[in-house]
Scaffold this motif. Structure first.
Motif, PDB file in Angstrom:
ATOM      1  N   LYS A 124      33.213  27.775  45.484  1.00  0.00           N
ATOM      2  CA  LYS A 124      31.982  27.352  44.794  1.00  0.00           C
ATOM      3  C   LYS A 124      31.549  28.360  43.729  1.00  0.00           C
ATOM      4  O   LYS A 124      30.551  28.139  43.046  1.00  0.00           O
ATOM      5  CB  LYS A 124      30.871  27.171  45.830  1.00  0.00           C
ATOM      6  CG  LYS A 124      31.100  25.995  46.761  1.00  0.00           C
ATOM      7  CD  LYS A 124      29.944  25.781  47.712  1.00  0.00           C
ATOM      8  CE  LYS A 124      29.948  26.838  48.803  1.00  0.00           C
ATOM      9  NZ  LYS A 124      28.902  26.560  49.841  1.00  0.00           N
ATOM     10  N   GLY A 125      32.306  29.424  43.609  1.00  0.00           N
ATOM     11  CA  GLY A 125      32.046  30.439  42.586  1.00  0.00           C
ATOM     12  C   GLY A 125      33.236  31.385  42.532  1.00  0.00           C
ATOM     13  O   GLY A 125      34.124  31.335  43.383  1.00  0.00           O
ATOM     14  N   ASP A 126      33.290  32.251  41.525  1.00  0.00           N
ATOM     15  CA  ASP A 126      34.384  33.211  41.419  1.00  0.00           C
ATOM     16  C   ASP A 126      34.377  34.141  42.634  1.00  0.00           C
ATOM     17  O   ASP A 126      33.316  34.501  43.162  1.00  0.00           O
ATOM     18  CB  ASP A 126      34.249  34.039  40.149  1.00  0.00           C
ATOM     19  CG  ASP A 126      34.405  33.187  38.885  1.00  0.00           C
ATOM     20  OD1 ASP A 126      34.787  32.005  39.034  1.00  0.00           O
ATOM     21  OD2 ASP A 126      34.143  33.704  37.784  1.00  0.00           O
ATOM     22  N   MET A 127      35.570  34.536  43.073  1.00  0.00           N
ATOM     23  CA  MET A 127      35.685  35.415  44.245  1.00  0.00           C
ATOM     24  C   MET A 127      36.698  36.525  43.961  1.00  0.00           C
ATOM     25  O   MET A 127      37.805  36.252  43.508  1.00  0.00           O
ATOM     26  CB  MET A 127      36.117  34.624  45.490  1.00  0.00           C
ATOM     27  CG  MET A 127      36.271  35.489  46.729  1.00  0.00           C
ATOM     28  SD  MET A 127      36.781  34.535  48.189  1.00  0.00           S
ATOM     29  CE  MET A 127      35.274  33.610  48.518  1.00  0.00           C
ATOM     30  N   LYS A 128      36.285  37.782  44.206  1.00  0.00           N
ATOM     31  CA  LYS A 128      37.180  38.910  44.055  1.00  0.00           C
ATOM     32  C   LYS A 128      37.936  39.149  45.361  1.00  0.00           C
ATOM     33  O   LYS A 128      37.377  39.038  46.451  1.00  0.00           O
ATOM     34  CB  LYS A 128      36.398  40.168  43.679  1.00  0.00           C
ATOM     35  CG  LYS A 128      35.796  40.123  42.280  1.00  0.00           C
ATOM     36  CD  LYS A 128      35.104  41.425  41.932  1.00  0.00           C
ATOM     37  CE  LYS A 128      34.559  41.386  40.504  1.00  0.00           C
ATOM     38  NZ  LYS A 128      33.880  42.658  40.141  1.00  0.00           N
TER      39      LYS A 128
ATOM     40  N   ARG B 167      40.980  44.541  41.710  1.00  0.00           N
ATOM     41  CA  ARG B 167      40.064  43.488  42.139  1.00  0.00           C
ATOM     42  C   ARG B 167      40.391  42.229  41.345  1.00  0.00           C
ATOM     43  O   ARG B 167      39.779  41.943  40.319  1.00  0.00           O
ATOM     44  CB  ARG B 167      38.610  43.917  41.918  1.00  0.00           C
ATOM     45  CG  ARG B 167      38.234  45.200  42.628  1.00  0.00           C
ATOM     46  CD  ARG B 167      38.220  45.012  44.154  1.00  0.00           C
ATOM     47  NE  ARG B 167      37.796  46.243  44.816  1.00  0.00           N
ATOM     48  CZ  ARG B 167      38.630  47.145  45.291  1.00  0.00           C
ATOM     49  NH1 ARG B 167      39.937  46.957  45.154  1.00  0.00           N
ATOM     50  NH2 ARG B 167      38.185  48.224  45.898  1.00  0.00           N
ATOM     51  N   ASP B 168      41.396  41.495  41.808  1.00  0.00           N
ATOM     52  CA  ASP B 168      41.740  40.247  41.135  1.00  0.00           C
ATOM     53  C   ASP B 168      40.679  39.206  41.454  1.00  0.00           C
ATOM     54  O   ASP B 168      40.125  39.160  42.560  1.00  0.00           O
ATOM     55  CB  ASP B 168      43.109  39.759  41.593  1.00  0.00           C
ATOM     56  CG  ASP B 168      44.230  40.678  41.129  1.00  0.00           C
ATOM     57  OD1 ASP B 168      44.307  40.948  39.928  1.00  0.00           O
ATOM     58  OD2 ASP B 168      44.996  41.149  41.994  1.00  0.00           O
TER      59      ASP B 168
ATOM     60  N   PRO C  83      37.761  43.027  49.412  1.00  0.00           N
ATOM     61  CA  PRO C  83      37.207  44.391  49.445  1.00  0.00           C
ATOM     62  C   PRO C  83      35.810  44.404  50.074  1.00  0.00           C
ATOM     63  O   PRO C  83      34.990  43.531  49.811  1.00  0.00           O
ATOM     64  CB  PRO C  83      37.155  44.787  47.965  1.00  0.00           C
ATOM     65  CG  PRO C  83      37.056  43.491  47.219  1.00  0.00           C
ATOM     66  CD  PRO C  83      37.833  42.489  48.042  1.00  0.00           C
ATOM     67  N   TRP C  84      35.587  45.406  50.937  1.00  0.00           N
ATOM     68  CA  TRP C  84      34.277  45.634  51.555  1.00  0.00           C
ATOM     69  C   TRP C  84      33.729  44.406  52.288  1.00  0.00           C
ATOM     70  O   TRP C  84      32.537  44.123  52.282  1.00  0.00           O
ATOM     71  CB  TRP C  84      33.250  46.074  50.492  1.00  0.00           C
ATOM     72  CG  TRP C  84      33.721  47.243  49.695  1.00  0.00           C
ATOM     73  CD1 TRP C  84      34.060  48.465  50.164  1.00  0.00           C
ATOM     74  CD2 TRP C  84      33.926  47.267  48.286  1.00  0.00           C
ATOM     75  NE1 TRP C  84      34.470  49.271  49.132  1.00  0.00           N
ATOM     76  CE2 TRP C  84      34.400  48.573  47.966  1.00  0.00           C
ATOM     77  CE3 TRP C  84      33.756  46.338  47.249  1.00  0.00           C
ATOM     78  CZ2 TRP C  84      34.699  48.954  46.664  1.00  0.00           C
ATOM     79  CZ3 TRP C  84      34.052  46.717  45.972  1.00  0.00           C
ATOM     80  CH2 TRP C  84      34.518  48.002  45.678  1.00  0.00           C
TER      81      TRP C  84
END
Length: 409
Positions: free
Chosen positions: A33-37, A92-93, A135-136
């Motif tokens: 639903k949105g960009d994700m790293k 962080r792609d 990450p995190w």
């Protein structure tokens, strides 16, 4: 799951059953639903035979008892592919919003793997797991199991021979001794597929003073091995009951049919567990121990071919595959649980499958306890099943029998 709307594994053509040497193809579907790293999106394929049971031990003191755990594990294979991002990366792609489809392809080993099985104290299980390394944050995971069937062709000569046994006993009551009671029984062959029926012929001689009742039962024996010990479990399936046999008379069965449900094929090539089958033919004797004979049978994966005898080594599939193998140098496979590398048997007709009578199991394991799993985590093994089995012609002697299916014990 925040931005993650869908995360699942889909197998090509909705396939759920594979044989050794086949390719496992499919897609990992990610919908955001949105960009994700993320660092990476990976998929793993694993095959494991695992055994576990517990036993209570007494300390011989006021401390009471303790529980001892028995564990054993054999990993058949572990393969992985990176579908997005890097194998080892601090980068962080970013996976953009929307639906993404990532193709994957794995090849199953040609030999040395056992048929999928879910038992009381262990399992032989094959599955795919996709994982987002974030990450995190907790990693997102999704899992999908599939069935592997290691071929047992019951058309081979060793599975076409009859299995026969006999037993006799004499009843004693105080100072009186009755005449003997005996059973002579046989099956029409040794190998069967689920959905087929074993044809049982038997002679029952009752020279006692009691009325006896004949019956036959299909049993499965599960044997589990760990730490030099074993645990055995027997499960009763189909039951066939005949008419009572009066004192001083004889009864007989002529090819009475005992249906084989959708059970696991026999498993004889795994070092931590074994699955065997036998037909118990017995006489119920009031006031005494039942008289029984055991007829061991093999549950296979290639249906019986009535029209013609089958020779695997004469098939075109075998000749072509062996020609491909001729120039390859295979290392010897270590016993006891690995098989000789041979191509799976050809199918004249596409095989049909049915869900195991044992039902569904939960796929959660020790690596799936972080609460970030998606998708359906249940799995039901699928086994070869003959839906339109036609029993061999036999004479009907007019005896009425009842047939029932016992729930697993």
């Amino acid at each position: 799951m925040g931005k993650l709307k869908c995360f699942e594994i889909i197998l090509a053509d909705n396939k759920s059953v594979y044989h050794p040497g086949e390719r496992v193809l499919g897609q990992v579907i990610v919908e955001l639903k949105g960009d994700m790293k993320m660092r990476s999106l990976r998929i793993f394929m694993r095959g494991v035979a695992k055994v576990h049971w517990t036993e209570s031990r007494s300390t011989g003191s006021r401390l009471g008892s303790y529980t001892e755990h028995f564990n054993a594990e054999v990993e058949y294979f572990f393969k992985r592919q990176v579908l997005f991002g890097g194998e080892i990366s601090d980068g962080r792609d970013t996976l953009t919003e929307g639906r993404h489809e990532f193709n994957f392809s794995f090849e199953l080993p040609m030999g040395g793997i056992s048929t999928s099985f879910e038992g009381k104290h262990g399992s032989i299980r094959y599955w795919l797991k996709a994982e987002m390394d974030k990450p995190w944050s907790f990693n997102h995971k999704t899992k999908k199991a599939f069935t592997v069937i290691s071929p047992i062709d019951i058309n081979r000569p060793e599975y076409q021979t009859q299995v026969e046994s006999s037993v006799e006993k004499t009843l004693c009551c105080w100072l009186c001794t009755s005449g003997p009671i005996s059973i002579t029984s046989r099956t029409d062959r040794r190998g069967y597929c689920p959905g087929e029926s074993t044809a049982i012929s038997a002679e029952f001689d009752n020279h006692s003073s009691r009325t006896v009742i004949p019956y036959a039962t299909l049993y499965q024996t599960q044997a589990f091995f760990a730490s030099g010990k074993s645990r055995i479990r027997r499960t009763k399936f189909t039951v066939l009951t005949g008419l009572p046999i009066a004192p001083g008379t004889r009864g007989s069965w002529d090819s009475q049919l005992l249906k084989i449900p959708a059970v696991s094929p026999s498993i004889i090539n795994c070092c931590v567990m074994k699955v065997d089958y036998y037909v118990k033919v017995a006489l119920h004797i009031p006031g005494a121990y039942n008289l029984t004979v055991h007829l061991p049978i093999v549950i296979g994966t290639v249906a019986y071919r009535r029209a013609q005898s089958y020779c695997f080594t004469q098939s075109r599939f075998y000749r072509e595959t062996q020609a491909q193998f001729a120039d390859m140098d295979f290392l010897p496979l270590p016993p006891p649980y690995r098989e000789t590398i041979t191509p799976p048997p050809p199918f004249e007709d596409p095989p049909t499958y049915a869900e195991s009578v044992g039902g569904a199991v939960d796929l959660n394991d020790d690596d799936d306890d972080d609460g970030c799993n998606m998708g359906d985590l249940t799995y039901t093994p699928m086994y070869t099943y003959v839906y339109n089995y036609r029993p061999p012609p036999c004479d009907d002697h007019g005896e009425e029998l009842t047939l029932s299916v016992a729930p697993p014990e």
